[in-house]
Motif scaffolding. Structure first.
Motif, PDB file in Angstrom:
ATOM      1  N   ASN A 138       0.809  -1.211   0.000  1.00  0.00           N
ATOM      2  CA  ASN A 138       0.000   0.000   0.000  1.00  0.00           C
ATOM      3  C   ASN A 138       0.844   1.263   0.000  1.00  0.00           C
ATOM      4  OD1 ASN A 138      -2.636  -1.262   0.145  1.00  0.00           O
ATOM      5  ND2 ASN A 138      -2.074  -1.878   2.228  1.00  0.00           N
ATOM      6  N   VAL A 139       2.135   1.120   0.239  1.00  0.00           N
ATOM      7  CA  VAL A 139       3.075   2.237   0.195  1.00  0.00           C
ATOM      8  C   VAL A 139       3.817   2.149  -1.136  1.00  0.00           C
ATOM      9  CG1 VAL A 139       5.093   3.329   1.251  1.00  0.00           C
ATOM     10  CG2 VAL A 139       3.329   2.273   2.690  1.00  0.00           C
ATOM     11  N   VAL A 140       3.594   3.121  -2.001  1.00  0.00           N
ATOM     12  CA  VAL A 140       4.203   3.091  -3.342  1.00  0.00           C
ATOM     13  C   VAL A 140       5.620   3.653  -3.267  1.00  0.00           C
ATOM     14  CG1 VAL A 140       4.017   3.907  -5.717  1.00  0.00           C
ATOM     15  CG2 VAL A 140       1.946   3.317  -4.418  1.00  0.00           C
ATOM     16  N   LYS A 141       6.563   2.887  -3.816  1.00  0.00           N
ATOM     17  CA  LYS A 141       7.956   3.297  -3.840  1.00  0.00           C
ATOM     18  C   LYS A 141       8.334   3.837  -5.218  1.00  0.00           C
ATOM     19  CE  LYS A 141       7.426  -0.068  -1.708  1.00  0.00           C
ATOM     20  NZ  LYS A 141       6.313  -0.638  -0.884  1.00  0.00           N
ATOM     21  N   VAL A 142       9.376   4.666  -5.230  1.00  0.00           N
ATOM     22  CA  VAL A 142       9.843   5.234  -6.491  1.00  0.00           C
ATOM     23  C   VAL A 142      11.362   5.248  -6.500  1.00  0.00           C
ATOM     24  CG1 VAL A 142       9.701   7.611  -5.612  1.00  0.00           C
ATOM     25  CG2 VAL A 142       9.695   7.199  -8.096  1.00  0.00           C
ATOM     26  N   VAL A 143      11.948   5.008  -7.671  1.00  0.00           N
ATOM     27  CA  VAL A 143      13.385   5.191  -7.867  1.00  0.00           C
ATOM     28  C   VAL A 143      13.568   6.199  -9.003  1.00  0.00           C
ATOM     29  CG1 VAL A 143      14.183   2.980  -6.964  1.00  0.00           C
ATOM     30  CG2 VAL A 143      13.451   3.145  -9.350  1.00  0.00           C
ATOM     31  N   THR A 144      14.611   7.021  -8.859  1.00  0.00           N
ATOM     32  CA  THR A 144      14.857   8.090  -9.831  1.00  0.00           C
ATOM     33  C   THR A 144      16.287   8.006 -10.357  1.00  0.00           C
ATOM     34  OG1 THR A 144      15.472   9.575  -8.018  1.00  0.00           O
ATOM     35  CG2 THR A 144      13.197   9.655  -8.754  1.00  0.00           C
ATOM     36  N   ASN A 145      16.527   8.686 -11.490  1.00  0.00           N
ATOM     37  CA  ASN A 145      17.881   8.727 -12.033  1.00  0.00           C
ATOM     38  C   ASN A 145      18.661   9.893 -11.431  1.00  0.00           C
ATOM     39  OD1 ASN A 145      17.074  11.059 -13.388  1.00  0.00           O
ATOM     40  ND2 ASN A 145      16.866  10.058 -15.378  1.00  0.00           N
ATOM     41  N   ASN A 146      19.886  10.089 -11.915  1.00  0.00           N
ATOM     42  CA  ASN A 146      20.750  11.123 -11.334  1.00  0.00           C
ATOM     43  C   ASN A 146      20.227  12.534 -11.571  1.00  0.00           C
ATOM     44  OD1 ASN A 146      22.485   9.175 -10.406  1.00  0.00           O
ATOM     45  ND2 ASN A 146      23.906   9.334 -12.128  1.00  0.00           N
ATOM     46  N   GLN A 147      19.331  12.704 -12.529  1.00  0.00           N
ATOM     47  CA  GLN A 147      18.746  14.013 -12.806  1.00  0.00           C
ATOM     48  C   GLN A 147      17.420  14.223 -12.085  1.00  0.00           C
ATOM     49  OE1 GLN A 147      20.076  12.034 -15.505  1.00  0.00           O
ATOM     50  NE2 GLN A 147      21.939  13.186 -14.997  1.00  0.00           N
ATOM     51  N   GLY A 148      17.023  13.243 -11.286  1.00  0.00           N
ATOM     52  CA  GLY A 148      15.796  13.381 -10.503  1.00  0.00           C
ATOM     53  C   GLY A 148      14.531  13.010 -11.253  1.00  0.00           C
ATOM     54  N   PHE A 149      14.646  12.297 -12.368  1.00  0.00           N
ATOM     55  CA  PHE A 149      13.458  11.851 -13.101  1.00  0.00           C
ATOM     56  C   PHE A 149      13.144  10.404 -12.732  1.00  0.00           C
ATOM     57  CE2 PHE A 149      14.818  15.457 -15.593  1.00  0.00           C
ATOM     58  CZ  PHE A 149      13.624  16.041 -15.990  1.00  0.00           C
ATOM     59  N   ALA A 150      11.856  10.101 -12.676  1.00  0.00           N
ATOM     60  CA  ALA A 150      11.415   8.768 -12.259  1.00  0.00           C
ATOM     61  C   ALA A 150      11.846   7.699 -13.248  1.00  0.00           C
ATOM     62  CB  ALA A 150       9.894   8.753 -12.109  1.00  0.00           C
ATOM     63  N   LEU A 151      12.375   6.602 -12.703  1.00  0.00           N
ATOM     64  CA  LEU A 151      12.669   5.419 -13.498  1.00  0.00           C
ATOM     65  C   LEU A 151      11.553   4.397 -13.385  1.00  0.00           C
ATOM     66  CD1 LEU A 151      16.426   4.920 -12.537  1.00  0.00           C
ATOM     67  CD2 LEU A 151      15.554   5.671 -14.762  1.00  0.00           C
ATOM     68  N   TYR A 152      11.037   4.238 -12.163  1.00  0.00           N
ATOM     69  CA  TYR A 152      10.004   3.230 -11.946  1.00  0.00           C
ATOM     70  C   TYR A 152       9.283   3.493 -10.626  1.00  0.00           C
ATOM     71  CZ  TYR A 152       7.701  -1.302 -12.422  1.00  0.00           C
ATOM     72  OH  TYR A 152       6.753  -2.289 -12.582  1.00  0.00           O
ATOM     73  N   PHE A 153       7.999   3.142 -10.605  1.00  0.00           N
ATOM     74  CA  PHE A 153       7.183   3.166  -9.404  1.00  0.00           C
ATOM     75  C   PHE A 153       6.734   1.734  -9.126  1.00  0.00           C
ATOM     76  CE2 PHE A 153       6.673   7.263 -11.446  1.00  0.00           C
ATOM     77  CZ  PHE A 153       6.683   8.190 -10.405  1.00  0.00           C
ATOM     78  N   SER A 154       6.678   1.360  -7.866  1.00  0.00           N
ATOM     79  CA  SER A 154       6.265  -0.008  -7.572  1.00  0.00           C
ATOM     80  C   SER A 154       5.680  -0.140  -6.181  1.00  0.00           C
ATOM     81  CB  SER A 154       7.454  -0.962  -7.697  1.00  0.00           C
ATOM     82  OG  SER A 154       7.028  -2.311  -7.518  1.00  0.00           O
ATOM     83  N   ARG A 155       4.834  -1.156  -6.042  1.00  0.00           N
ATOM     84  CA  ARG A 155       4.336  -1.534  -4.722  1.00  0.00           C
ATOM     85  C   ARG A 155       5.321  -2.486  -4.035  1.00  0.00           C
ATOM     86  NH1 ARG A 155      -0.778   0.186  -4.153  1.00  0.00           N
ATOM     87  NH2 ARG A 155      -1.889   0.797  -6.055  1.00  0.00           N
ATOM     88  N   SER A 156       6.283  -2.981  -4.801  1.00  0.00           N
ATOM     89  CA  SER A 156       7.340  -3.822  -4.238  1.00  0.00           C
ATOM     90  C   SER A 156       8.462  -2.947  -3.703  1.00  0.00           C
ATOM     91  CB  SER A 156       7.898  -4.757  -5.321  1.00  0.00           C
ATOM     92  OG  SER A 156       6.913  -5.626  -5.803  1.00  0.00           O
ATOM     93  N   ALA A 157       9.388  -3.595  -2.973  1.00  0.00           N
ATOM     94  CA  ALA A 157      10.555  -2.882  -2.460  1.00  0.00           C
ATOM     95  C   ALA A 157      11.536  -2.657  -3.603  1.00  0.00           C
ATOM     96  CB  ALA A 157      11.216  -3.687  -1.354  1.00  0.00           C
ATOM     97  N   ILE A 158      11.727  -1.395  -3.999  1.00  0.00           N
ATOM     98  CA  ILE A 158      12.714  -1.080  -5.032  1.00  0.00           C
ATOM     99  C   ILE A 158      13.639   0.013  -4.517  1.00  0.00           C
ATOM    100  CG2 ILE A 158      11.429  -1.835  -7.067  1.00  0.00           C
ATOM    101  CD1 ILE A 158      10.504   1.096  -7.416  1.00  0.00           C
ATOM    102  N   PRO A 159      14.946  -0.098  -4.772  1.00  0.00           N
ATOM    103  CA  PRO A 159      15.615  -1.207  -5.464  1.00  0.00           C
ATOM    104  C   PRO A 159      15.700  -2.459  -4.586  1.00  0.00           C
ATOM    105  CG  PRO A 159      17.243   0.292  -4.572  1.00  0.00           C
ATOM    106  CD  PRO A 159      15.901   0.925  -4.305  1.00  0.00           C
ATOM    107  N   PHE A 160      15.830  -3.613  -5.234  1.00  0.00           N
ATOM    108  CA  PHE A 160      16.059  -4.851  -4.481  1.00  0.00           C
ATOM    109  C   PHE A 160      17.511  -4.838  -4.030  1.00  0.00           C
ATOM    110  CE2 PHE A 160      17.468  -9.273  -4.240  1.00  0.00           C
ATOM    111  CZ  PHE A 160      16.584  -9.735  -3.270  1.00  0.00           C
TER     112      PHE A 160
END
Length: 243
Positions: A138-160
Motif C-alpha cells: 500500500n506504500v508506493v515506492k519510487v526510484v529516480t535517475n541522477n537528474q531526478g526523473f522517475a525510473l520506476y514506481f512499484s508496490r514492491s521494495a525497489i531497489p532490491f
C-alpha cells in the motif's frame, strides 16, 4: 506560466462518505487543505474541484473558489483535465483533498521544478522512515535517475538490495503537477500494461514516454482515510499550536 492549484474533493467515499466536510477542530477538512495550499507563494489561483453542491457551498462560505465537475470521473486526473477547460492556466497542481497538513512549501517546490522542466509532469518523494513500509504494497515506492526523473514506481521494495548495501527507500507522494497539454493527452490514453499490473496510474505516463520529475521532501503524509484518522490529525494540530 499561470499556475493553478486544484484540490479534487469527491463527496462519495466507501469508507468515509462526505469526508471533505468532516470537521477537524471545528473546521471542515476541505477548508484546512485550502488554507494550507493558499499560503503558496507560487500559485496564481487555488480551486476546489468537486462533484457535490454542498462542498461547493462550503468552500464559497469561507471565501474559497470551487467549480463543479462530473460525478463519473474514475480518477483525480480525469477531474483535473475537466478543470483545465473551466479554469484558465498553463500548469495545474493536483493536491490531495484529504491531507489537511500538507505544507505550501511542497506545492512551491513542485512549481519551481516545473519551471526548470516545463514539459515534464512533476511529483514528489520522501524517505521511508518505517522499515515495514518498504515491503507494504500500500506504500508506493519510487526510484529516480541522477537528474531526478522517475525510473520506476512499484508496490514492491525497489531497489532490491541484493548487495546488502546501505540505501534509502523513497515513498511516492500523491501530489502531481501537469502542463495543460500533458494532462489532457494523458487522460485520453488507454491504460498501459504496467499500469494494470501495478495498479499505478503514473505508469501510463512513463510507458508513453512522458518524463516525470520527482522532488524530494521531508513531509511525511498524514492523510484522512477513515473517521478515526481525524483524531490523529487533531492531536498533531494541538501539538503544533503549542510549538
Amino acid at each position: 506560466m499561470k499556475v493553478i492549484g486544484v484540490i479534487p474533493a469527491r463527496y462519495g467515499s466507501t469508507r468515509f462518505p462526505g469526508k471533505p466536510l468532516a470537521l477537524i477542530n471545528g473546521k471542515p477538512m476541505i477548508q484546512r487543505v485550502y488554507e494550507q495550499v493558499a499560503e503558496s507563494r507560487l500559485l496564481d489561483e487555488v480551486v476546489v474541484a468537486t462533484d457535490h453542491e454542498k462542498i461547493k457551498e462550503t468552500v464559497e462560505s469561507f471565501g474559497g473558489n470551487a467549480v463543479m465537475t462530473r460525478t463519473d470521473h474514475e480518477t483525480g486526473s480525469d477531474r483535473i483535465a475537466e478543470v483545465t477547460n473551466k479554469v484558465k492556466g498553463d500548469f495545474y497542481v493536483n493536491i490531495q483533498g484529504d491531507e489537511p497538513l500538507i505544507p505550501s512549501e511542497l506545492v512551491d517546490a513542485l512549481v519551481e521544478a516545473a519551471k526548470e522542466a516545463p514539459d515534464a509532469v512533476v511529483t514528489a518523494k520522501t524517505p521511508i522512515e518505517n522499515i515495514d513500509d518498504v515491503s507494504d504494497p500500500n506504500v508506493v515506492k519510487v526510484v529516480t535517475n541522477n537528474q531526478g526523473f522517475a525510473l520506476y514506481f512499484s508496490r514492491s521494495a525497489i531497489p532490491f538490495n541484493r548487495a546488502n548495501k546501505e540505501t534509502t527507500y523513497y515513498k511516492h507522494l500523491g501530489i502531481y503537477g501537469y502542463p495543460k497539454a500533458v494532462i489532457n493527452e494523458f487522460v485520453q490514453l488507454p491504460p498501459s500494461n504496467l499500469e494494470e499490473v501495478e495498479v499505478l496510474e503514473q505508469h501510463r505516463l512513463l510507458d508513453n514516454g512522458y518524463p516525470i520529475k520527482v522532488v524530494e521532501t521531508s513531509y511525511q503524509v498524514v492523510g484522512v482515510d477513515t473517521p478515526e484518522d481525524i483524531e490523529k490529525v487533531e492531536k498533531i494540530l494541538g501539538g503544533l499550536q503549542h510549538v
